[in-house]
Design a protein around this motif. Sequence first.
Motif, PDB file in Angstrom:
ATOM      1  N   LYS A  54       0.513  -3.287   3.608  1.00  0.00           N
ATOM      2  CA  LYS A  54       0.695  -2.971   2.199  1.00  0.00           C
ATOM      3  C   LYS A  54       2.099  -2.419   1.962  1.00  0.00           C
ATOM      4  CE  LYS A  54      -1.184  -0.172  -1.509  1.00  0.00           C
ATOM      5  NZ  LYS A  54      -2.159   0.832  -1.916  1.00  0.00           N
ATOM      6  N   ARG A  55       2.711  -2.793   0.821  1.00  0.00           N
ATOM      7  CA  ARG A  55       4.043  -2.300   0.483  1.00  0.00           C
ATOM      8  C   ARG A  55       3.920  -1.080  -0.423  1.00  0.00           C
ATOM      9  NH1 ARG A  55       8.676  -5.411   1.277  1.00  0.00           N
ATOM     10  NH2 ARG A  55       9.541  -4.266  -0.458  1.00  0.00           N
ATOM     11  N   TYR A  56       4.657  -0.044  -0.081  1.00  0.00           N
ATOM     12  CA  TYR A  56       4.693   1.195  -0.862  1.00  0.00           C
ATOM     13  C   TYR A  56       6.096   1.344  -1.435  1.00  0.00           C
ATOM     14  CZ  TYR A  56       0.512   2.020   1.926  1.00  0.00           C
ATOM     15  OH  TYR A  56      -0.707   1.899   2.524  1.00  0.00           O
ATOM     16  N   ARG A  57       6.191   1.652  -2.719  1.00  0.00           N
ATOM     17  CA  ARG A  57       7.479   1.761  -3.396  1.00  0.00           C
ATOM     18  C   ARG A  57       7.651   3.176  -3.939  1.00  0.00           C
ATOM     19  NH1 ARG A  57      12.583  -0.113  -4.110  1.00  0.00           N
ATOM     20  NH2 ARG A  57      13.229   0.094  -6.244  1.00  0.00           N
ATOM     21  N   PHE A  58       8.696   3.841  -3.469  1.00  0.00           N
ATOM     22  CA  PHE A  58       9.088   5.154  -3.972  1.00  0.00           C
ATOM     23  C   PHE A  58      10.331   4.913  -4.830  1.00  0.00           C
ATOM     24  CE2 PHE A  58       6.822   5.825  -0.047  1.00  0.00           C
ATOM     25  CZ  PHE A  58       6.003   6.911  -0.324  1.00  0.00           C
ATOM     26  N   SER A  59      10.249   5.172  -6.130  1.00  0.00           N
ATOM     27  CA  SER A  59      11.334   4.786  -7.029  1.00  0.00           C
ATOM     28  C   SER A  59      12.415   5.846  -7.197  1.00  0.00           C
ATOM     29  CB  SER A  59      10.774   4.407  -8.401  1.00  0.00           C
ATOM     30  OG  SER A  59      10.062   5.484  -8.953  1.00  0.00           O
ATOM     31  N   HIS A  60      12.115   7.098  -6.899  1.00  0.00           N
ATOM     32  CA  HIS A  60      13.105   8.168  -7.045  1.00  0.00           C
ATOM     33  C   HIS A  60      12.716   9.369  -6.187  1.00  0.00           C
ATOM     34  CE1 HIS A  60       9.896   8.983  -9.962  1.00  0.00           C
ATOM     35  NE2 HIS A  60      10.172  10.255  -9.759  1.00  0.00           N
ATOM     36  N   SER A  61      13.643  10.289  -6.037  1.00  0.00           N
ATOM     37  CA  SER A  61      13.375  11.502  -5.270  1.00  0.00           C
ATOM     38  C   SER A  61      12.249  12.288  -5.945  1.00  0.00           C
ATOM     39  CB  SER A  61      14.636  12.367  -5.207  1.00  0.00           C
ATOM     40  OG  SER A  61      14.415  13.475  -4.378  1.00  0.00           O
ATOM     41  N   GLY A  62      11.313  12.757  -5.157  1.00  0.00           N
ATOM     42  CA  GLY A  62      10.165  13.500  -5.686  1.00  0.00           C
ATOM     43  C   GLY A  62       8.971  12.612  -6.012  1.00  0.00           C
ATOM     44  N   ASP A  63       9.141  11.304  -5.939  1.00  0.00           N
ATOM     45  CA  ASP A  63       8.053  10.365  -6.217  1.00  0.00           C
ATOM     46  C   ASP A  63       6.985  10.495  -5.137  1.00  0.00           C
ATOM     47  OD1 ASP A  63       6.534   8.332  -7.292  1.00  0.00           O
ATOM     48  OD2 ASP A  63       7.923   6.723  -6.753  1.00  0.00           O
ATOM     49  N   GLU A  64       5.718  10.540  -5.548  1.00  0.00           N
ATOM     50  CA  GLU A  64       4.598  10.623  -4.603  1.00  0.00           C
ATOM     51  C   GLU A  64       3.795   9.341  -4.651  1.00  0.00           C
ATOM     52  OE1 GLU A  64       2.037  14.025  -4.764  1.00  0.00           O
ATOM     53  OE2 GLU A  64       3.704  15.406  -5.016  1.00  0.00           O
ATOM     54  N   GLN A  65       3.368   8.905  -3.487  1.00  0.00           N
ATOM     55  CA  GLN A  65       2.523   7.722  -3.362  1.00  0.00           C
ATOM     56  C   GLN A  65       1.335   8.055  -2.475  1.00  0.00           C
ATOM     57  OE1 GLN A  65       2.951   4.657  -4.835  1.00  0.00           O
ATOM     58  NE2 GLN A  65       4.683   5.602  -5.915  1.00  0.00           N
ATOM     59  N   LEU A  66       0.189   7.478  -2.829  1.00  0.00           N
ATOM     60  CA  LEU A  66      -1.001   7.618  -1.999  1.00  0.00           C
ATOM     61  C   LEU A  66      -0.952   6.518  -0.945  1.00  0.00           C
ATOM     62  CD1 LEU A  66      -3.480   9.434  -1.863  1.00  0.00           C
ATOM     63  CD2 LEU A  66      -4.694   7.740  -3.222  1.00  0.00           C
ATOM     64  N   ILE A  67      -0.919   6.922   0.320  1.00  0.00           N
ATOM     65  CA  ILE A  67      -0.776   6.005   1.447  1.00  0.00           C
ATOM     66  C   ILE A  67      -2.136   5.836   2.124  1.00  0.00           C
ATOM     67  CG2 ILE A  67       0.432   5.604   3.645  1.00  0.00           C
ATOM     68  CD1 ILE A  67       2.307   5.714   1.203  1.00  0.00           C
ATOM     69  N   ASP A  68      -2.467   4.603   2.442  1.00  0.00           N
ATOM     70  CA  ASP A  68      -3.698   4.324   3.172  1.00  0.00           C
ATOM     71  C   ASP A  68      -3.700   5.142   4.466  1.00  0.00           C
ATOM     72  OD1 ASP A  68      -5.452   2.873   5.190  1.00  0.00           O
ATOM     73  OD2 ASP A  68      -5.792   1.598   3.435  1.00  0.00           O
ATOM     74  N   TYR A  69      -4.812   5.752   4.775  1.00  0.00           N
ATOM     75  CA  TYR A  69      -4.891   6.635   5.952  1.00  0.00           C
ATOM     76  C   TYR A  69      -4.497   5.915   7.241  1.00  0.00           C
ATOM     77  CZ  TYR A  69      -9.330   4.539   7.432  1.00  0.00           C
ATOM     78  OH  TYR A  69     -10.292   3.669   7.862  1.00  0.00           O
ATOM     79  N   ARG A  70      -4.691   4.596   7.299  1.00  0.00           N
ATOM     80  CA  ARG A  70      -4.333   3.849   8.501  1.00  0.00           C
ATOM     81  C   ARG A  70      -2.825   3.715   8.662  1.00  0.00           C
ATOM     82  NH1 ARG A  70      -7.860  -1.180   6.951  1.00  0.00           N
ATOM     83  NH2 ARG A  70      -7.073  -0.454   4.961  1.00  0.00           N
ATOM     84  N   ASP A  71      -2.080   3.772   7.567  1.00  0.00           N
ATOM     85  CA  ASP A  71      -0.622   3.673   7.604  1.00  0.00           C
ATOM     86  C   ASP A  71       0.061   5.037   7.691  1.00  0.00           C
ATOM     87  OD1 ASP A  71      -0.667   0.891   7.361  1.00  0.00           O
ATOM     88  OD2 ASP A  71      -0.679   0.985   5.169  1.00  0.00           O
ATOM     89  N   ALA A  72      -0.681   6.110   7.484  1.00  0.00           N
ATOM     90  CA  ALA A  72      -0.090   7.447   7.366  1.00  0.00           C
ATOM     91  C   ALA A  72       0.673   7.880   8.615  1.00  0.00           C
ATOM     92  CB  ALA A  72      -1.168   8.476   7.035  1.00  0.00           C
ATOM     93  N   SER A  73       0.187   7.586   9.795  1.00  0.00           N
ATOM     94  CA  SER A  73       0.876   8.033  11.007  1.00  0.00           C
ATOM     95  C   SER A  73       2.253   7.388  11.134  1.00  0.00           C
ATOM     96  CB  SER A  73       0.041   7.753  12.257  1.00  0.00           C
ATOM     97  OG  SER A  73      -0.151   6.371  12.413  1.00  0.00           O
ATOM     98  N   GLY A  74       2.385   6.145  10.722  1.00  0.00           N
ATOM     99  CA  GLY A  74       3.680   5.479  10.757  1.00  0.00           C
ATOM    100  C   GLY A  74       4.649   6.051   9.736  1.00  0.00           C
ATOM    101  N   MET A  75       4.130   6.509   8.611  1.00  0.00           N
ATOM    102  CA  MET A  75       4.982   7.081   7.566  1.00  0.00           C
ATOM    103  C   MET A  75       5.596   8.416   7.994  1.00  0.00           C
ATOM    104  SD  MET A  75       4.950   4.931   5.145  1.00  0.00           S
ATOM    105  CE  MET A  75       4.033   3.447   4.844  1.00  0.00           C
TER     106      MET A  75
END
Length: 86
Positions: A54-75
Amino acid sequence: MCNCGNKRNELSSPSFSMSGTVTAKRNRQPIWPDVSFEYTGKTALSVTGNITGKRYRFSHSGDEQLIDYRDASGMRSIAVLRKVNR
């Protein structure tokens, strides 16, 4: 003369047929809740989850995204992403 050839053909052909398609529905419930990450960089950032793709897009500083728990360790290995504790 032996008529073994016909018997051989009869034995090698399948004696059953499958009609219809079998489909299985997966009502997959997550094992753990998804994880929020905050972007601390200066420009935009796009990241692809290493497990889900899945692609996650953070558009600016302070932007929060909900990340799938399976991808969280890589983030966690990305220096400009910070896990949000709630």
